[in-house]
Design a protein around this motif. Structure first.
Motif, PDB file in Angstrom:
ATOM      1  N   GLN A  21       8.564   0.448  -9.912  1.00  0.00           N
ATOM      2  CA  GLN A  21       8.257  -0.340 -11.107  1.00  0.00           C
ATOM      3  C   GLN A  21       9.330  -1.413 -11.345  1.00  0.00           C
ATOM      4  O   GLN A  21       9.010  -2.563 -11.652  1.00  0.00           O
ATOM      5  N   ASP A  22      10.593  -1.037 -11.183  1.00  0.00           N
ATOM      6  CA  ASP A  22      11.698  -1.967 -11.449  1.00  0.00           C
ATOM      7  C   ASP A  22      11.643  -3.194 -10.544  1.00  0.00           C
ATOM      8  O   ASP A  22      12.010  -4.302 -10.960  1.00  0.00           O
ATOM      9  N   ILE A  23      11.215  -3.011  -9.295  1.00  0.00           N
ATOM     10  CA  ILE A  23      11.231  -4.137  -8.355  1.00  0.00           C
ATOM     11  C   ILE A  23       9.892  -4.867  -8.310  1.00  0.00           C
ATOM     12  O   ILE A  23       9.704  -5.787  -7.521  1.00  0.00           O
ATOM     13  N   GLY A  24       8.954  -4.444  -9.161  1.00  0.00           N
ATOM     14  CA  GLY A  24       7.712  -5.189  -9.294  1.00  0.00           C
ATOM     15  C   GLY A  24       6.654  -4.890  -8.266  1.00  0.00           C
ATOM     16  O   GLY A  24       5.718  -5.683  -8.073  1.00  0.00           O
ATOM     17  N   ALA A  25       6.758  -3.756  -7.579  1.00  0.00           N
ATOM     18  CA  ALA A  25       5.724  -3.391  -6.604  1.00  0.00           C
ATOM     19  C   ALA A  25       4.470  -2.925  -7.337  1.00  0.00           C
ATOM     20  O   ALA A  25       4.553  -2.373  -8.441  1.00  0.00           O
ATOM     21  N   PRO A  26       3.286  -3.130  -6.768  1.00  0.00           N
ATOM     22  CA  PRO A  26       2.062  -2.656  -7.435  1.00  0.00           C
ATOM     23  C   PRO A  26       2.054  -1.140  -7.510  1.00  0.00           C
ATOM     24  O   PRO A  26       2.614  -0.456  -6.647  1.00  0.00           O
ATOM     25  N   ILE A  53       0.846  -1.204   0.000  1.00  0.00           N
ATOM     26  CA  ILE A  53       0.000   0.000   0.000  1.00  0.00           C
ATOM     27  C   ILE A  53       0.879   1.252   0.000  1.00  0.00           C
ATOM     28  O   ILE A  53       0.611   2.220  -0.725  1.00  0.00           O
ATOM     29  N   ASN A  54       1.928   1.228   0.810  1.00  0.00           N
ATOM     30  CA  ASN A  54       2.835   2.381   0.833  1.00  0.00           C
ATOM     31  C   ASN A  54       3.473   2.611  -0.534  1.00  0.00           C
ATOM     32  O   ASN A  54       3.654   3.760  -0.958  1.00  0.00           O
ATOM     33  N   ALA A  55       3.857   1.530  -1.209  1.00  0.00           N
ATOM     34  CA  ALA A  55       4.488   1.670  -2.528  1.00  0.00           C
ATOM     35  C   ALA A  55       3.548   2.381  -3.497  1.00  0.00           C
ATOM     36  O   ALA A  55       3.985   3.199  -4.322  1.00  0.00           O
ATOM     37  N   ILE A  56       2.266   2.090  -3.402  1.00  0.00           N
ATOM     38  CA  ILE A  56       1.278   2.722  -4.288  1.00  0.00           C
ATOM     39  C   ILE A  56       1.056   4.185  -3.910  1.00  0.00           C
ATOM     40  O   ILE A  56       1.007   5.066  -4.772  1.00  0.00           O
ATOM     41  N   LEU A  57       0.940   4.447  -2.625  1.00  0.00           N
ATOM     42  CA  LEU A  57       0.565   5.790  -2.171  1.00  0.00           C
ATOM     43  C   LEU A  57       1.712   6.786  -2.201  1.00  0.00           C
ATOM     44  O   LEU A  57       1.494   7.997  -2.390  1.00  0.00           O
ATOM     45  N   LEU A  58       2.947   6.318  -1.986  1.00  0.00           N
ATOM     46  CA  LEU A  58       4.063   7.244  -1.773  1.00  0.00           C
ATOM     47  C   LEU A  58       4.222   8.291  -2.882  1.00  0.00           C
ATOM     48  O   LEU A  58       4.320   9.490  -2.574  1.00  0.00           O
ATOM     49  N   PRO A  59       4.243   7.930  -4.163  1.00  0.00           N
ATOM     50  CA  PRO A  59       4.424   8.982  -5.197  1.00  0.00           C
ATOM     51  C   PRO A  59       3.302  10.020  -5.179  1.00  0.00           C
ATOM     52  O   PRO A  59       3.554  11.206  -5.401  1.00  0.00           O
TER      53      PRO A  59
END
Length: 382
Positions: A331-336, A279-285
């Motif tokens: 994106q490079d590490i495959g996070a959603p 969830i953090n990976a999605i929200l952070l940007p």
């Protein structure tokens, strides 16, 4: 200069340091430890090593491995009963953020009684906790050094944020070797959690020179070593770097608190059993884009730390470049990259937004955020 505080446990860092868990607990005066963990850590063999360290230190112990992802109030309360029924006087947590937060909650209830929800919020703990040794096995949560415990209230479907200096463990053990058993997907999402800790603590309105140095070093390490750590379980240099990044980001956010990404992430995680790091990976940007206008000079500094050449860029351009860097890394590490990918739909947004607005982490976000602005951010993230 204003007065600042910085809380920190004793830290034991290094390869194979996990073997010191039993001795570390015994020298705190413990006679019988409750070892709190989960089935994944047990299956990986790390729980057995901690048990062997207790045996070597002649420290009595019993185990509680009923914790799950996004630990629940019922688990914490059952663990405290186990602690008291077995005559324990110390807690050893072994695992990622879920196991360690649960271990802290068990220690809290063992001496303070009541329900875990009684302690939601800031500085609600009044009775000292038993000695705590926390052994981290993921480079993510920073719980092994933080004054946070995050527990799900099952009735309200909400993550309760408990913040108190009483929750800072006595001893934190960080063994990079434990990261070598993690699959790439978990390494990726927990690594994005570390990045979120570093960035949110650096732009927090509660940041200080002491937290800044930790956050900046964590950001530099994640920028250089998260990709190679995801790429290979056997890259020891990358594992050591990410373990240090997780530690330093944990020290930073424990003292500077966090921001809107975590506030919204807690809201989502309390209702839907989704991995916190995803969830953090999605929200952070999206949160970075929202916050950029509040602290443009800090965004420029973050771009520099990420290795971006900002010499010809304005503060605005440097901030945009930092956000682009985060998106490309994710994106490079495959996070959603979207909430839709993890099952969040438009009809869930209002409830998520209202809960996020009440989260303690929202207080230190560098830009004020209204319910309407949270909902608009969530729509962009779908």
């Amino acid at each position: 200069m204003s007065i600042t505080k910085f809380v920190i446990p004793e830290i034991i860092f290094g390869m194979n340091s996990i073997h010191q868990a039993g001795e570390a607990c015994k020298r705190l005066g413990a006679t019988k430890a409750l070892v709190v963990s989960d089935s994944g850590v047990a299956n990986a063999g790390w729980l057995d090593i901690v048990i062997q360290s207790c045996q070597a230190a002649k420290l009595s112990y019993t185990t509680f491995i009923e914790t799950t992802t996004n630990p629940k109030d019922s688990e914490t309360e059952a663990g405290s009963v186990h602690f008291l029924n077995h005559g324990c006087d110390a807690v050893i947590g072994v695992g990622g953020g879920s196991a360690l937060d649960s271990a802290k909650g068990i220690a809290l209830l063992s001496s303070n009684k009541g329900r875990i929800r009684d302690y939601e919020g800031i500085d609600k703990i009044h009775t000292p906790l038993p000695p705590m040794v926390m052994v981290m096995t993921t480079a993510g949560s920073g719980s092994e050094v933080s004054q946070f415990s995050v527990i799900v209230d099952s009735d309200r479907e909400k993550k309760m944020i408990i913040i108190s200096k009483s929750l800072v463990p006595d001893i934190a053990i960080i063994d990079p070797n434990t990261l070598t058993t993690k699959e790439a997907e978990l390494t990726a999402t927990t690594g994005m959690d570390v990045l979120t800790h570093a960035i949110e603590s650096y732009v927090s309105i509660a940041s200080t020179p002491l937290t800044d140095v930790q956050a900046k070093n964590a950001l530099s390490l994640v920028s250089r070593f998260l990709r190679p750590s995801v790429a290979s379980k056997r890259n020891i240099d990358a594992k050591e770097a990410m373990a240090m990044a997780s530690l330093q980001a944990g020290l930073a956010f424990s003292n500077a608190i966090l921001g809107a990404a975590h506030a919204i992430s807690h809201s989502i995680g309390g209702k839907y059993l989704l991995p916190h790091g995803e969830i953090n990976a999605i929200l952070l940007p999206h949160v970075m884009e929202f916050n950029r206008m509040a602290v443009p000079e800090r965004f420029r500094e973050m771009a520099d730390i990420m290795g971006i050449d900002t010499r010809t860029l304005t503060d605005t351009e440097a901030g945009i470049a930092a956000i682009k860097f985060v998106k490309e890394l994710s994106q490079d590490i495959g996070a959603p990259s979207t909430l839709t990918e993890v099952g969040i739909t438009r009809d869930m947004i209002d409830v998520i937004g209202m809960t996020a607005l009440e989260d303690a982490c929202m207080i230190t976000n560098p830009r004020d955020m209204s319910l309407n602005q949270i909902n608009n951010l969530l729509l962009k993230a779908l």
